[in-house]
Design an enzyme around this catalytic site. Structure first.
Site, PDB file in Angstrom:
ATOM      1  N   ASN A   1     -44.822  45.000  28.184  1.00 35.17           N
ATOM      2  CA  ASN A   1     -45.127  44.866  29.613  1.00 35.17           C
ATOM      3  C   ASN A   1     -46.198  43.805  29.856  1.00 35.17           C
ATOM      4  O   ASN A   1     -46.742  43.720  30.952  1.00 35.17           O
ATOM      5  CB  ASN A   1     -45.572  46.216  30.189  1.00 35.17           C
ATOM      6  CG  ASN A   1     -46.852  46.738  29.546  1.00 35.17           C
ATOM      7  OD1 ASN A   1     -47.466  46.069  28.726  1.00 35.17           O
ATOM      8  ND2 ASN A   1     -47.250  47.937  29.918  1.00 35.17           N
TER       9      ASN A   1
ATOM     10  N   HIS B   1     -49.158  43.571  28.246  1.00 33.78           N
ATOM     11  CA  HIS B   1     -50.564  43.933  28.036  1.00 33.78           C
ATOM     12  C   HIS B   1     -51.142  43.202  26.827  1.00 33.78           C
ATOM     13  O   HIS B   1     -50.415  42.798  25.923  1.00 33.78           O
ATOM     14  CB  HIS B   1     -50.768  45.453  27.944  1.00 33.78           C
ATOM     15  CG  HIS B   1     -50.268  46.123  26.702  1.00 33.78           C
ATOM     16  ND1 HIS B   1     -49.679  47.363  26.723  1.00 33.78           N
ATOM     17  CD2 HIS B   1     -50.286  45.748  25.400  1.00 33.78           C
ATOM     18  CE1 HIS B   1     -49.372  47.715  25.487  1.00 33.78           C
ATOM     19  NE2 HIS B   1     -49.720  46.760  24.662  1.00 33.78           N
TER      20      HIS B   1
HETATM   21  C1  GLP Z   1     -50.177  47.677  21.497  1.00 38.13           C
HETATM   22  C2  GLP Z   1     -51.675  47.385  21.368  1.00 38.13           C
HETATM   23  C3  GLP Z   1     -51.950  45.913  21.298  1.00 38.13           C
HETATM   24  C4  GLP Z   1     -50.841  45.221  20.597  1.00 38.13           C
HETATM   25  C5  GLP Z   1     -49.588  45.302  21.446  1.00 38.13           C
HETATM   26  C6  GLP Z   1     -48.337  44.905  20.710  1.00 38.13           C
HETATM   27  O1  GLP Z   1     -49.980  48.727  22.354  1.00 38.13           O
HETATM   28  N1  GLP Z   1     -52.442  47.934  22.421  1.00 38.13           N
HETATM   29  O2  GLP Z   1     -53.184  45.705  20.656  1.00 38.13           O
HETATM   30  O3  GLP Z   1     -51.157  43.874  20.384  1.00 38.13           O
HETATM   31  O4  GLP Z   1     -49.457  46.595  21.998  1.00 38.13           O
HETATM   32  O5  GLP Z   1     -48.010  45.887  19.786  1.00 38.13           O
HETATM   33  P1  GLP Z   1     -46.875  45.657  18.700  1.00 38.13           P
HETATM   34  O6  GLP Z   1     -47.317  44.520  17.884  1.00 38.13           O
HETATM   35  O7  GLP Z   1     -46.822  46.944  17.937  1.00 38.13           O
HETATM   36  O8  GLP Z   1     -45.616  45.377  19.433  1.00 38.13           O
END
Ligand code: GLP
Length: 269
Positions: free
Chosen positions: A137, A139
């Site tokens: 999303n 973030h």
């Molecule tokens: C997670 C964390 C982030 C991370 C992002 C991507 O929820 N809050 O720090 O960078 O989302 O996560 P992933 O690499 O597992 O897709």
């Protein structure tokens, strides 16, 4: 490194080595300048292979005792002993294998914050390098859509889409409804930022982050304009970004920065 952001597209197999090389070089630079380096690493799944490449290839290429790892985000109420916690992940993938000199984590347990968030944020100081992942999303850290650009370290209610993406079971989602995160203000102030994106699930978020006008709806778009931002993506994650905004690197090839590349990110944010 130029302050203009760069998007490099590499095979998923080549990306970790490239990212690990960049991380090592930025940390070395900071150590050379200041004697220490502060690293704020994402604890998502995306950087796992990068951290493993660091452990294999760069364990002795810099003095890790001079590196201080500052936790970027965490689930509220989960301490480092909990296998679901980001602190647990960082200890296993980075802090212990590389014997880093310091690890500041949120130090929260059973819903109680032992250390006030303001003091945690202050102790982070200016970060030398943030290694970002990106949520589906948009973030970054746990700065969910809607986060103000000047937001500080805080506790946040996690978006349903984040819980869906991060956990396999409802029981886990119930335990981890809230997150703690460094705010965009601190993350944006870092001396260097590296954003990693792998997989088709990240393509829409990457398009918003890189090609749409920056907005609170896509916190990753707020990284634009940060000092020394580099974006590494695999072809799937970059698939919705216009080819003219990408630099393609073949497996093992040295990325070449196009002189004619329009810089869609410079000066924005
Ligand atoms: C997670 C964390 C982030 C991370 C992002 C991507 O929820 N809050 O720090 O960078 O989302 O996560 P992933 O690499 O597992 O897709």
């Amino acid at each position: 490194m130029s302050s203009s952001p760069v998007i490099e597209v590499l095979d998923e197999a080549a990306l970790p080595a490239r990212a690990a090389g960049m991380i090592a070089s930025k940390l070395r630079e900071a150590i050379d300048e200041n004697g220490t380096a502060v690293l704020a690493p994402s604890a998502g799944r995306t950087p796992t292979q990068t951290y493993r490449a660091l452990c294999v290839t760069h364990a002795n290429s810099l003095d890790w005792r001079r590196v201080h790892v500052v936790q970027m985000d965490e689930y509220r109420g989960l301490g480092p002993d909990d296998p679901l916690s980001f602190a647990h992940y960082l200890l296993a993938e980075l802090v212990q294998p590389l014997h880093v000199g310091g690890f500041a984590h949120f130090n929260n347990q059973a819903g109680t914050l032992i250390r006030p968030l303001e003091s945690y944020e202050r102790s982070a100081g200016t970060i030398d390098l943030v290694v970002h992942g990106i949520g589906r999303n948009g973030h970054v850290g746990f700065n969910e859509p809607g986060s103000p650009i000047g937001s500080g370290c805080r506790s946040v209610r996690l978006a349903a889409s984040t819980l869906q993406a991060n956990f396999a079971t409802e029981a886990e989602r119930c335990r981890c409804r809230e997150g703690l995160t460094l705010g965009l203000r601190t993350l944006r102030a870092a001396r260097n930022s590296l954003l990693l994106a792998i997989g088709i699930e990240k393509a829409a978020a990457m398009r918003h982050a890189c090609s749409s006008p920056p907005s609170n709806n896509c916190p990753a778009s707020r990284l634009r304009g940060c000092r020394n931002l580099v974006i590494l993506a695999d072809p799937a994650a970059a698939s919705l970004i216009a080819p003219r905004e990408q630099i393609r690197s073949g497996r093992g090839a040295t990325p070449v920065r196009s002189r004619h590349r329009p810089d869609p990110l410079a000066g924005l944010g």
